[in-house]
Design an enzyme around this catalytic site. Structure first.
Site, PDB file in Angstrom:
ATOM      1  N   HIS A  21       0.985  -1.237   0.026  1.00  0.00           N
ATOM      2  CA  HIS A  21       0.070   0.185  -0.087  1.00  0.00           C
ATOM      3  C   HIS A  21       0.779   1.157  -0.088  1.00  0.00           C
ATOM      4  O   HIS A  21       2.321   1.241   0.133  1.00  0.00           O
ATOM      5  CB  HIS A  21      -1.017  -0.046   1.093  1.00  0.00           C
ATOM      6  CG  HIS A  21      -0.564   0.030   2.351  1.00  0.00           C
ATOM      7  ND1 HIS A  21       0.664   0.796   2.923  1.00  0.00           N
ATOM      8  CD2 HIS A  21      -0.597  -1.061   3.545  1.00  0.00           C
ATOM      9  CE1 HIS A  21       0.819   0.492   4.194  1.00  0.00           C
ATOM     10  NE2 HIS A  21       0.128  -0.649   4.578  1.00  0.00           N
ATOM     11  N   HIS A  24       4.010   1.599   2.403  1.00  0.00           N
ATOM     12  CA  HIS A  24       5.188   0.956   1.984  1.00  0.00           C
ATOM     13  C   HIS A  24       5.815   1.764   0.946  1.00  0.00           C
ATOM     14  O   HIS A  24       7.122   1.709   0.850  1.00  0.00           O
ATOM     15  CB  HIS A  24       4.741  -0.840   1.243  1.00  0.00           C
ATOM     16  CG  HIS A  24       3.976  -1.595   2.541  1.00  0.00           C
ATOM     17  ND1 HIS A  24       2.919  -1.934   2.068  1.00  0.00           N
ATOM     18  CD2 HIS A  24       4.446  -1.751   3.685  1.00  0.00           C
ATOM     19  CE1 HIS A  24       2.410  -2.519   3.014  1.00  0.00           C
ATOM     20  NE2 HIS A  24       3.298  -2.581   4.098  1.00  0.00           N
ATOM     21  N   CYS A 130       2.217 -10.189  19.908  1.00  0.00           N
ATOM     22  CA  CYS A 130       1.390  -9.862  18.975  1.00  0.00           C
ATOM     23  C   CYS A 130       1.866 -10.365  17.568  1.00  0.00           C
ATOM     24  O   CYS A 130       2.855  -9.932  16.973  1.00  0.00           O
ATOM     25  CB  CYS A 130       1.276  -8.153  18.684  1.00  0.00           C
ATOM     26  SG  CYS A 130       0.549  -7.569  17.288  1.00  0.00           S
ATOM     27  N   CYS A 133       2.670  -7.504  15.042  1.00  0.00           N
ATOM     28  CA  CYS A 133       3.847  -6.885  14.865  1.00  0.00           C
ATOM     29  C   CYS A 133       4.914  -7.798  14.794  1.00  0.00           C
ATOM     30  O   CYS A 133       6.141  -7.534  14.955  1.00  0.00           O
ATOM     31  CB  CYS A 133       4.299  -6.050  16.153  1.00  0.00           C
ATOM     32  SG  CYS A 133       2.880  -4.750  16.617  1.00  0.00           S
ATOM     33  N   CYS A 147      -2.793  -4.909  21.272  1.00  0.00           N
ATOM     34  CA  CYS A 147      -1.614  -4.414  20.901  1.00  0.00           C
ATOM     35  C   CYS A 147      -2.059  -3.050  20.613  1.00  0.00           C
ATOM     36  O   CYS A 147      -3.048  -2.704  19.806  1.00  0.00           O
ATOM     37  CB  CYS A 147      -0.906  -5.237  19.622  1.00  0.00           C
ATOM     38  SG  CYS A 147      -0.100  -4.066  18.420  1.00  0.00           S
ATOM     39  N   HIS A 150      -1.868  -2.559  16.434  1.00  0.00           N
ATOM     40  CA  HIS A 150      -2.977  -3.279  15.767  1.00  0.00           C
ATOM     41  C   HIS A 150      -4.406  -3.273  16.229  1.00  0.00           C
ATOM     42  O   HIS A 150      -5.318  -3.962  15.652  1.00  0.00           O
ATOM     43  CB  HIS A 150      -2.508  -4.855  15.412  1.00  0.00           C
ATOM     44  CG  HIS A 150      -1.141  -4.799  14.442  1.00  0.00           C
ATOM     45  ND1 HIS A 150      -0.038  -4.524  14.950  1.00  0.00           N
ATOM     46  CD2 HIS A 150      -1.192  -4.869  12.928  1.00  0.00           C
ATOM     47  CE1 HIS A 150       0.849  -4.645  14.142  1.00  0.00           C
ATOM     48  NE2 HIS A 150       0.094  -4.743  12.929  1.00  0.00           N
ATOM     49  N   LYS A 303      -2.605   5.146  11.812  1.00  0.00           N
ATOM     50  CA  LYS A 303      -1.693   4.658  10.769  1.00  0.00           C
ATOM     51  C   LYS A 303      -2.499   3.775   9.812  1.00  0.00           C
ATOM     52  O   LYS A 303      -3.194   2.904  10.271  1.00  0.00           O
ATOM     53  CB  LYS A 303      -0.802   3.490  11.625  1.00  0.00           C
ATOM     54  CG  LYS A 303       0.298   2.925  10.471  1.00  0.00           C
ATOM     55  CD  LYS A 303       1.156   2.290  11.244  1.00  0.00           C
ATOM     56  CE  LYS A 303       2.463   1.499  10.422  1.00  0.00           C
ATOM     57  NZ  LYS A 303       2.164   0.041  10.567  1.00  0.00           N
ATOM     58  N   LYS A 306      -3.277  -2.338   5.966  1.00  0.00           N
ATOM     59  CA  LYS A 306      -4.073  -3.200   5.374  1.00  0.00           C
ATOM     60  C   LYS A 306      -5.074  -3.892   6.425  1.00  0.00           C
ATOM     61  O   LYS A 306      -6.351  -4.208   6.184  1.00  0.00           O
ATOM     62  CB  LYS A 306      -3.318  -4.121   4.464  1.00  0.00           C
ATOM     63  CG  LYS A 306      -3.562  -3.751   3.165  1.00  0.00           C
ATOM     64  CD  LYS A 306      -4.661  -4.074   2.158  1.00  0.00           C
ATOM     65  CE  LYS A 306      -4.458  -3.568   0.805  1.00  0.00           C
ATOM     66  NZ  LYS A 306      -3.779  -3.574  -0.025  1.00  0.00           N
TER      67      LYS A 306
HETATM   68  N1  MSP Z   1       8.768  -7.273   8.200  1.00  0.00           N
HETATM   69  C1  MSP Z   1       8.726  -6.015   8.857  1.00  0.00           C
HETATM   70  C2  MSP Z   1      10.372  -5.162   8.880  1.00  0.00           C
HETATM   71  C3  MSP Z   1      11.489  -6.035   8.668  1.00  0.00           C
HETATM   72  S1  MSP Z   1      12.699  -5.214   8.428  1.00  0.00           S
HETATM   73  C4  MSP Z   1      14.145  -5.964   8.887  1.00  0.00           C
HETATM   74  C5  MSP Z   1       7.831  -5.047   8.676  1.00  0.00           C
HETATM   75  N2  MSP Z   1       7.318  -5.116   7.560  1.00  0.00           N
HETATM   76  S2  MSP Z   1       5.661  -4.457   7.241  1.00  0.00           S
HETATM   77  O1  MSP Z   1       5.519  -4.772   5.775  1.00  0.00           O
HETATM   78  O2  MSP Z   1       5.070  -4.166   8.023  1.00  0.00           O
HETATM   79  O3  MSP Z   1       6.284  -2.851   6.768  1.00  0.00           O
HETATM   80  C6  MSP Z   1       6.683  -1.912   7.693  1.00  0.00           C
HETATM   81  C7  MSP Z   1       7.112  -0.837   6.992  1.00  0.00           C
HETATM   82  O4  MSP Z   1       6.288  -0.158   5.893  1.00  0.00           O
HETATM   83  C8  MSP Z   1       7.179   0.476   8.014  1.00  0.00           C
HETATM   84  O5  MSP Z   1       8.409   0.523   8.845  1.00  0.00           O
HETATM   85  C9  MSP Z   1       7.148   1.569   7.068  1.00  0.00           C
HETATM   86  O6  MSP Z   1       8.519   1.773   6.383  1.00  0.00           O
HETATM   87  C10 MSP Z   1       6.194   1.116   5.879  1.00  0.00           C
HETATM   88  N3  MSP Z   1       4.662   1.269   6.350  1.00  0.00           N
HETATM   89  C11 MSP Z   1       3.748   0.473   6.342  1.00  0.00           C
HETATM   90  N4  MSP Z   1       2.781   1.424   6.817  1.00  0.00           N
HETATM   91  C12 MSP Z   1       2.965   2.494   6.758  1.00  0.00           C
HETATM   92  C13 MSP Z   1       2.114   3.808   6.957  1.00  0.00           C
HETATM   93  N5  MSP Z   1       1.034   3.800   7.187  1.00  0.00           N
HETATM   94  N6  MSP Z   1       2.905   5.076   6.995  1.00  0.00           N
HETATM   95  C14 MSP Z   1       4.259   5.071   6.556  1.00  0.00           C
HETATM   96  N7  MSP Z   1       4.954   3.996   6.152  1.00  0.00           N
HETATM   97  C15 MSP Z   1       4.475   2.687   6.451  1.00  0.00           C
HETATM   98  O7  MSP Z   1       7.566  -4.418   9.619  1.00  0.00           O
END
Ligand code: MSP
Length: 519
Positions: A21, A24, A130, A133, A147, A150, A303, A306
């Site tokens: 999304h 990311h 969680c 997380c 959490c 979430h 935040k 999905k």
């Molecule tokens: N898999 C772990 C990260 C491991 S790194 C060794 C993870 N993945 S995640 O798919 O949940 O992605 C997290 C990252 O996606 C966040 O740290 C951020 O960089 C980005 N984001 C996910 N949602 C976001 C928002 N709503 N806003 C901004 N960034 C976001 O955690």
């Protein structure tokens, strides 16, 4: 460049429980802009992104979809993650998946090394976890058993696990962040990490025994390695962690490590600023130079995610606004490090005023005037000292800001220069000057200065908007007269008068089309 160390930047590796999304994409685009900028500074660069495929969350999703987890990951990575990055023009040098053998083997070797050196011991974990997380929580981390991130109930775990002596590195980490303010940014993130380290730091359970979707613990194959311990290592396994110095991996490692910037969202700051460097300290490997934690994209004040059904796919935005506007908007509108709300209204307003009017119209007006008054030909080289001076200042401030990850500040100074050029055209009124044949020299001078300013703007905006700046570059005839836009150096861009007289311009395609009325 030779053996000089590369500028090495990473994004988090994303969970493949769903498609990407815009949250990311926010991180990945920021990484792409920064690495493109460094490439244009003439540096050797290595930009890594990838996917985090093990753990309970991905396993549960695969099972809920009645697909084997490896198949689930293979499908989603190929059908979703890689195509989205391609569509957004992300120029990553490598893409790591944690299910690849190059990663799994190096993780096992690393963990065995820590065990041999006495940093791993057997213990019992009891407490909340969680799955969203993928994190062991403390009771104080929860709100009514849920959490905070979430808003979902946690699981209660009681498992015999392997533990990493994280607590042994508390002091060393604390000293590191106190002494090196640049190691964790922005300041709010650094403060959070310091206050966390000033409290009690517990050892970390680094294995799980109740499911098998993970990398086996090498000496106890009934357990799999905890997904975060596995995932954090991607940054180093992807560039050859632990390989012999004279092997290909060893040489790559010497050229890239330590990472210059780990870009992360603030949700995963502690994993990166506490657990990850402690793992490296235990293994006597250099720790990363900087962890930068940006803010969240919010929807309805929370935040965007999905799991809360607030995720917006990048294509929902790019289909109306185009890829370049998408890349531009978030970095321009939200100070990097601060949360920001996404709004269609703000996106449309900036698209129209900054991209379509200030930048796109300037380009099409200039080309149209050169076609009409100069037979499609760039007139004689001229210099307007005040513009040249302002350009030099723009390049300096944009470079400082972008290298400090202040994307908003950097883009603003470039767009201020764009406004200044619009002002120059308005003040000098070339369409009036053109009516008097005796003023031809004056007309040429105005058009030359505007064209050369657009040359500079194209280069400076190229890392942010690769597609439209390339179009502008071509229509200025610069591909033939100067060379490819990606090869233009930031350090040279302020040199006025680079567009050679006599080169041919071609009609600019509309860079940022008007939005349809119903948008
Ligand atoms: N898999 C772990 C990260 C491991 S790194 C060794 C993870 N993945 S995640 O798919 O949940 O992605 C997290 C990252 O996606 C966040 O740290 C951020 O960089 C980005 N984001 C996910 N949602 C976001 C928002 N709503 N806003 C901004 N960034 C976001 O955690």
């Amino acid at each position: 460049m030779g053996d000089k160390k590369s500028f090495y930047l990473t994004t988090p590796i994303y969970y493949v429980n769903d498609a990407p999304h815009i949250g990311h994409a926010y991180t990945t685009v920021a990484g792409d802009v920064l690495t493109r900028w460094h490439r244009q500074k003439g540096e050797s660069v290595w930009f890594l992104t990838g996917t985090d495929e093990h753990g309970q969350k991905v396993l549960n999703t695969a099972q809920a979809n009645k697909v084997a987890p490896q198949q689930w990951c293979d499908d989603l990575v190929e059908s979703s993650w890689k195509p989205v990055w391609r569509d957004l023009n992300i120029a990553n040098d490598d893409f790591i998946r944690t299910t690849e053998s190059r990663h799994m083997e190096r993780v096992q070797r690393f963990l065995q090394g820590l065990k041999d050196d006495g940093f791993i011991y057997a213990g019992k974990f009891e407490g909340p976890y969680c799955i969203g997380c993928e994190e062991f929580k403390l009771p104080g981390d929860l709100d009514e058993g849920k959490c905070r991130i979430h808003s979902k109930p946690v699981e209660m775990l009681s498992e015999e696990n392997w533990f990493f002596k994280l607590s042994a590195f508390r002091e060393e980490l604390l000293n590191h962040y106190k002494k090196n303010p640049e190691a964790c940014q922005p300041a709010s993130a650094r403060n959070e990490v310091i206050s966390f380290l000033e409290g009690e730091v517990r050892d970390l359970s680094i294995s799980r025994s109740t499911f098998d979707w993970g990398i086996p613990v090498p000496w106890d194959t009934k357990q799999v390695i905890y997904v975060w311990f596995d995932a954090l290592l991607n940054y180093a396994t992807a560039v050859g962690l632990g390989d012999d110095a004279d092997s290909e991996g060893g040489k790559k490692f010497a050229k890239t490590w330590p990472a210059d910037v780990h870009l992360v969202g603030k949700d995963i700051l502690r994993f990166h600023a506490v657990i990850w460097p402690a793992m490296l300290m235990a293994a006597k490997v250099a720790i990363p130079k900087k962890i930068f934690a940006h803010g969240w994209l919010l929807v309805g004040g929370e935040k965007m995610s999905k799991s809360k059904l607030t995720g917006i796919a990048p294509s929902d935005i790019t289909k109306d606004f185009g890829v370049d506007a998408f890349r531009y908007y978030f970095l321009r509108a939200i100070p990097f490090g601060t949360d920001g709300s996404f709004s269609w209204e703000d996106m449309s307003a900036r698209y129209t005023s900054e991209l379509a009017n200030d930048f796109g119209n300037l380009a099409s007006r200039l080309i149209a005037m050169i076609e009409k008054y100069c037979e499609n030909t760039i007139p004689a080289v001229a210099t307007e000292a005040s513009l040249a001076k302002q350009l030099a200042e723009t390049v300096k401030s944009a470079d400082e800001a972008i290298c400090a990850l202040d994307f908003q500040g950097g883009i603003n100074s470039i767009m201020d220069f764009c406004k200044r050029i619009n002002g120059y055209v308005t003040e000098t009124e070339p369409w009036k000057v053109a009516k008097d044949p005796a003023r031809k020299a004056e007309l040429d001078l105005i058009l030359y200065n505007t064209a050369d300013a657009l040359r500079a703007l194209a280069v400076l905006l190229h890392p942010v908007m690769p597609e439209s700046t390339e179009k502008l570059w071509e229509s200025l005839g610069a591909n033939t007269s100067i060379g490819s836009i990606a090869e233009q150096k930031i350090s040279e861009v302020a040199k006025w008068g680079q567009l050679p007289a006599g080169s041919k311009v071609t009609k600019t395609p509309v860079l940022f089309p008007r939005l349809e009325e119903n948008k």
